[in-house]
Design a protein around this motif. Structure first.
Motif, PDB file in Angstrom:
ATOM      1  N   VAL A  28      27.093  32.989  37.128  1.00 15.40           N
ATOM      2  CA  VAL A  28      28.045  33.436  36.113  1.00 15.40           C
ATOM      3  C   VAL A  28      29.347  33.811  36.821  1.00 15.40           C
ATOM      4  O   VAL A  28      29.412  33.864  38.046  1.00 15.40           O
ATOM      5  CB  VAL A  28      27.503  34.648  35.314  1.00 15.40           C
ATOM      6  N   GLY A  29      30.365  34.098  36.027  1.00 16.17           N
ATOM      7  CA  GLY A  29      31.643  34.490  36.601  1.00 16.17           C
ATOM      8  C   GLY A  29      32.501  33.289  36.953  1.00 16.17           C
ATOM      9  O   GLY A  29      32.090  32.132  36.814  1.00 16.17           O
ATOM     10  N   VAL A  30      33.713  33.570  37.409  1.00 19.09           N
ATOM     11  CA  VAL A  30      34.659  32.482  37.665  1.00 19.09           C
ATOM     12  C   VAL A  30      34.173  31.533  38.753  1.00 19.09           C
ATOM     13  O   VAL A  30      34.486  30.334  38.727  1.00 19.09           O
ATOM     14  CB  VAL A  30      36.054  33.035  38.021  1.00 19.09           C
ATOM     15  N   ALA A  31      33.398  32.038  39.722  1.00 19.86           N
ATOM     16  CA  ALA A  31      32.901  31.167  40.786  1.00 19.86           C
ATOM     17  C   ALA A  31      31.953  30.108  40.235  1.00 19.86           C
ATOM     18  O   ALA A  31      31.866  28.995  40.776  1.00 19.86           O
ATOM     19  CB  ALA A  31      32.213  31.987  41.871  1.00 19.86           C
ATOM     20  N   ALA A  32      31.238  30.424  39.158  1.00 16.44           N
ATOM     21  CA  ALA A  32      30.335  29.454  38.546  1.00 16.44           C
ATOM     22  C   ALA A  32      31.091  28.291  37.928  1.00 16.44           C
ATOM     23  O   ALA A  32      30.509  27.235  37.654  1.00 16.44           O
ATOM     24  CB  ALA A  32      29.465  30.142  37.485  1.00 16.44           C
ATOM     25  N   PHE A  33      32.402  28.467  37.717  1.00 16.66           N
ATOM     26  CA  PHE A  33      33.236  27.420  37.136  1.00 16.66           C
ATOM     27  C   PHE A  33      34.187  26.833  38.174  1.00 16.66           C
ATOM     28  O   PHE A  33      35.179  26.194  37.832  1.00 16.66           O
ATOM     29  CB  PHE A  33      33.998  27.969  35.939  1.00 16.66           C
ATOM     30  N   GLY A  34      33.873  27.064  39.461  1.00 14.06           N
ATOM     31  CA  GLY A  34      34.582  26.379  40.517  1.00 14.06           C
ATOM     32  C   GLY A  34      35.787  27.086  41.087  1.00 14.06           C
ATOM     33  O   GLY A  34      36.501  26.509  41.923  1.00 14.06           O
ATOM     34  N   ARG A  35      36.053  28.330  40.700  1.00 17.25           N
ATOM     35  CA  ARG A  35      37.230  29.004  41.242  1.00 17.25           C
ATOM     36  C   ARG A  35      37.018  29.379  42.702  1.00 17.25           C
ATOM     37  O   ARG A  35      35.974  29.891  43.082  1.00 17.25           O
ATOM     38  CB  ARG A  35      37.575  30.246  40.438  1.00 17.25           C
ATOM     39  N   SER A  36      38.035  29.145  43.501  1.00 14.23           N
ATOM     40  CA  SER A  36      38.058  29.535  44.913  1.00 14.23           C
ATOM     41  C   SER A  36      38.889  30.799  45.054  1.00 14.23           C
ATOM     42  O   SER A  36      40.045  30.833  44.608  1.00 14.23           O
ATOM     43  CB  SER A  36      38.660  28.406  45.757  1.00 14.23           C
ATOM     44  N   TYR A  37      38.317  31.812  45.703  1.00 15.05           N
ATOM     45  CA  TYR A  37      39.097  33.032  45.923  1.00 15.05           C
ATOM     46  C   TYR A  37      40.323  32.735  46.774  1.00 15.05           C
ATOM     47  O   TYR A  37      41.440  33.146  46.455  1.00 15.05           O
ATOM     48  CB  TYR A  37      38.263  34.122  46.592  1.00 15.05           C
ATOM     49  N   ARG A  38      40.138  32.010  47.855  1.00 15.03           N
ATOM     50  CA  ARG A  38      41.236  31.786  48.802  1.00 15.03           C
ATOM     51  C   ARG A  38      42.368  30.993  48.142  1.00 15.03           C
ATOM     52  O   ARG A  38      43.550  31.308  48.322  1.00 15.03           O
ATOM     53  CB  ARG A  38      40.716  31.061  50.037  1.00 15.03           C
ATOM     54  N   THR A  39      42.033  29.969  47.363  1.00 17.27           N
ATOM     55  CA  THR A  39      43.058  29.160  46.702  1.00 17.27           C
ATOM     56  C   THR A  39      43.821  29.978  45.671  1.00 17.27           C
ATOM     57  O   THR A  39      45.054  29.898  45.571  1.00 17.27           O
ATOM     58  CB  THR A  39      42.418  27.930  46.037  1.00 17.27           C
ATOM     59  N   THR A  40      43.093  30.797  44.915  1.00 15.88           N
ATOM     60  CA  THR A  40      43.733  31.614  43.888  1.00 15.88           C
ATOM     61  C   THR A  40      44.612  32.680  44.525  1.00 15.88           C
ATOM     62  O   THR A  40      45.708  32.985  44.032  1.00 15.88           O
ATOM     63  CB  THR A  40      42.665  32.256  42.987  1.00 15.88           C
ATOM     64  N   ALA A  41      44.152  33.239  45.631  1.00 14.96           N
ATOM     65  CA  ALA A  41      44.955  34.230  46.347  1.00 14.96           C
ATOM     66  C   ALA A  41      46.218  33.597  46.916  1.00 14.96           C
ATOM     67  O   ALA A  41      47.299  34.204  46.900  1.00 14.96           O
ATOM     68  CB  ALA A  41      44.132  34.867  47.461  1.00 14.96           C
ATOM     69  N   ALA A  42      46.114  32.360  47.397  1.00 13.82           N
ATOM     70  CA  ALA A  42      47.282  31.676  47.946  1.00 13.82           C
ATOM     71  C   ALA A  42      48.349  31.449  46.881  1.00 13.82           C
ATOM     72  O   ALA A  42      49.539  31.384  47.192  1.00 13.82           O
ATOM     73  CB  ALA A  42      46.871  30.350  48.576  1.00 13.82           C
ATOM     74  N   ALA A  43      47.927  31.351  45.624  1.00 12.45           N
ATOM     75  CA  ALA A  43      48.868  31.180  44.513  1.00 12.45           C
ATOM     76  C   ALA A  43      49.452  32.508  44.042  1.00 12.45           C
ATOM     77  O   ALA A  43      50.262  32.535  43.109  1.00 12.45           O
ATOM     78  CB  ALA A  43      48.177  30.482  43.346  1.00 12.45           C
ATOM     79  N   GLY A  44      49.035  33.612  44.654  1.00 13.34           N
ATOM     80  CA  GLY A  44      49.553  34.928  44.277  1.00 13.34           C
ATOM     81  C   GLY A  44      48.869  35.551  43.090  1.00 13.34           C
ATOM     82  O   GLY A  44      49.316  36.586  42.587  1.00 13.34           O
ATOM     83  N   GLU A  45      47.747  34.963  42.644  1.00  9.92           N
ATOM     84  CA  GLU A  45      47.068  35.457  41.445  1.00  9.92           C
ATOM     85  C   GLU A  45      45.955  36.452  41.774  1.00  9.92           C
ATOM     86  O   GLU A  45      45.529  37.207  40.904  1.00  9.92           O
ATOM     87  CB  GLU A  45      46.543  34.270  40.634  1.00  9.92           C
ATOM     88  N   TYR A  46      45.468  36.449  42.982  1.00  5.60           N
ATOM     89  CA  TYR A  46      44.677  37.541  43.553  1.00  5.60           C
ATOM     90  C   TYR A  46      45.526  38.131  44.685  1.00  5.60           C
ATOM     91  O   TYR A  46      46.154  37.379  45.447  1.00  5.60           O
ATOM     92  CB  TYR A  46      43.354  37.055  44.135  1.00  5.60           C
ATOM     93  N   ARG A  47      45.540  39.433  44.794  1.00  8.80           N
ATOM     94  CA  ARG A  47      46.307  40.086  45.847  1.00  8.80           C
ATOM     95  C   ARG A  47      45.389  41.038  46.606  1.00  8.80           C
ATOM     96  O   ARG A  47      44.408  41.546  46.045  1.00  8.80           O
ATOM     97  CB  ARG A  47      47.487  40.852  45.247  1.00  8.80           C
TER      98      ARG A  47
END
Length: 303
Positions: free
Chosen positions: A26-45
């Motif tokens: 479950v959660g965003v990782a279950a739908f393919g989200r990468s923490y590192r990629t999302t952080a690189a876009a400035g959406e995780y800090r």
């Protein structure tokens, strides 16, 4: 035993967040989200990303999401743990530091029919409640694509743009009367009808798409029927809002508005469109089904 340490990440510590390796049910990782990629876009800090550590081992982790221009996160959307007590302690510590955005837990469609998914949902829900959050609503996430085929476009209503935000705000106030939307109902209960309408308007105005896309709908007799806001968010075209005024409910106009918004976005070049509605909003859910919008996620919100 080594003490539990709860803290935000420091820059360059992405590897800590990525340490747990259990398959995501479950959660965003279950739908393919990468923490590192999302952080690189400035959406995780780093300051919005917390871990609970015992020694060098990550027992719980959480990441709050926001667009690159947000001063505060919009939602907690990544939360998991191998130790439930550590997960609760992490949420309590982060909330004490004003990270109080809603928790949005993603679940595959019909996933809760599987025991292992149901257990993963229950564990996170129990931890969120123990940390001081409350369940708000379950929602459907839809994703229309060109493979679904365009919905029939009824000709019962006429559509016009409205440049005056004060007019739109008045329409939203009317739509909020008797609304089935849990977020709007909470805003009305905690503040008032005007606050709920302004919250919707503010949400729509944050969209990066043109304001001119919004449409008011009128009956052949010239009476207002409702409002549809085709829009874009940070990733895709969306149906930002569909609403029918109280005196026009019962005629199936929610479908008309949805079909119009879908055709409009396709005319702007969209080949996929995202949309949400509460599971308890059965008229709107029926309109999405009729308009050929498949459910791609179930979303559980904790306030």
């Amino acid at each position: 035993m080594t003490d539990l340490v709860i803290r935000p990440l420091a820059p360059g510590e992405e590897h800590l967040f990525e340490q747990p390796s259990e398959p995501a049910l479950v959660g965003v990782a279950a739908f393919g989200r990468s923490y590192r990629t999302t952080a690189a876009a400035g959406e995780y800090r780093p300051e919005w990303t917390w871990v609970a550590l015992r020694g060098d081992t990550v027992l719980a982790r959480a990441a709050w999401w926001g667009t690159a221009g947000d001063d505060e996160p919009v939602a907690l959307d990544w939360f998991d743990f191998t130790d439930a007590d550590a997960g609760v302690a992490l949420l309590r510590a982060a909330r004490a530091e004003s990270l109080k955005a809603e928790y949005c837990l993603l679940v595959p469609p019909h996933g809760r029919e599987r025991p292992e998914v149901r257990a993963a949902v229950r564990a996170r829900a129990d931890a969120a409640v123990a940390a001081g959050m409350t369940w708000l609503v379950d929602r459907y996430r839809y994703e229309w694509t060109t493979a679904c085929g365009l919905p029939e476009r009824p000709d019962r209503l006429t559509y016009r743009p409205e440049p005056d935000d004060s007019v739109i705000l008045d329409v939203l106030r009317r739509i909020e009367h008797g609304t089935l939307d849990a977020h709007a109902r909470r805003a009305i209960a905690e503040r008032d009808l005007d606050a709920a309408a302004r919250e919707d308007l503010d949400h729509l105005r944050r969209s990066p798409s043109p304001r001119e896309w919004w449409r008011l709908a009128y009956t052949p007799g010239g009476d207002l029927a409702g409002f549809v806001a085709p829009a874009r968010n940070h990733t895709a075209p969306v149906i930002g809002l569909v609403g029918v005024v109280p005196e026009q409910r019962g005629h199936g106009y929610a479908y008309d508005l949805l079909a119009e918004g879908t055709h409009f976005l396709v005319e702007q070049g969209a080949d996929r469109i995202l949309a949400d509605t509460d599971m308890t909003n059965t008229p709107m859910a029926a309109a999405f089904t009729r308009a050929r919008y498949p459910v791609t996620q179930e979303r559980i919100f904790f306030a």
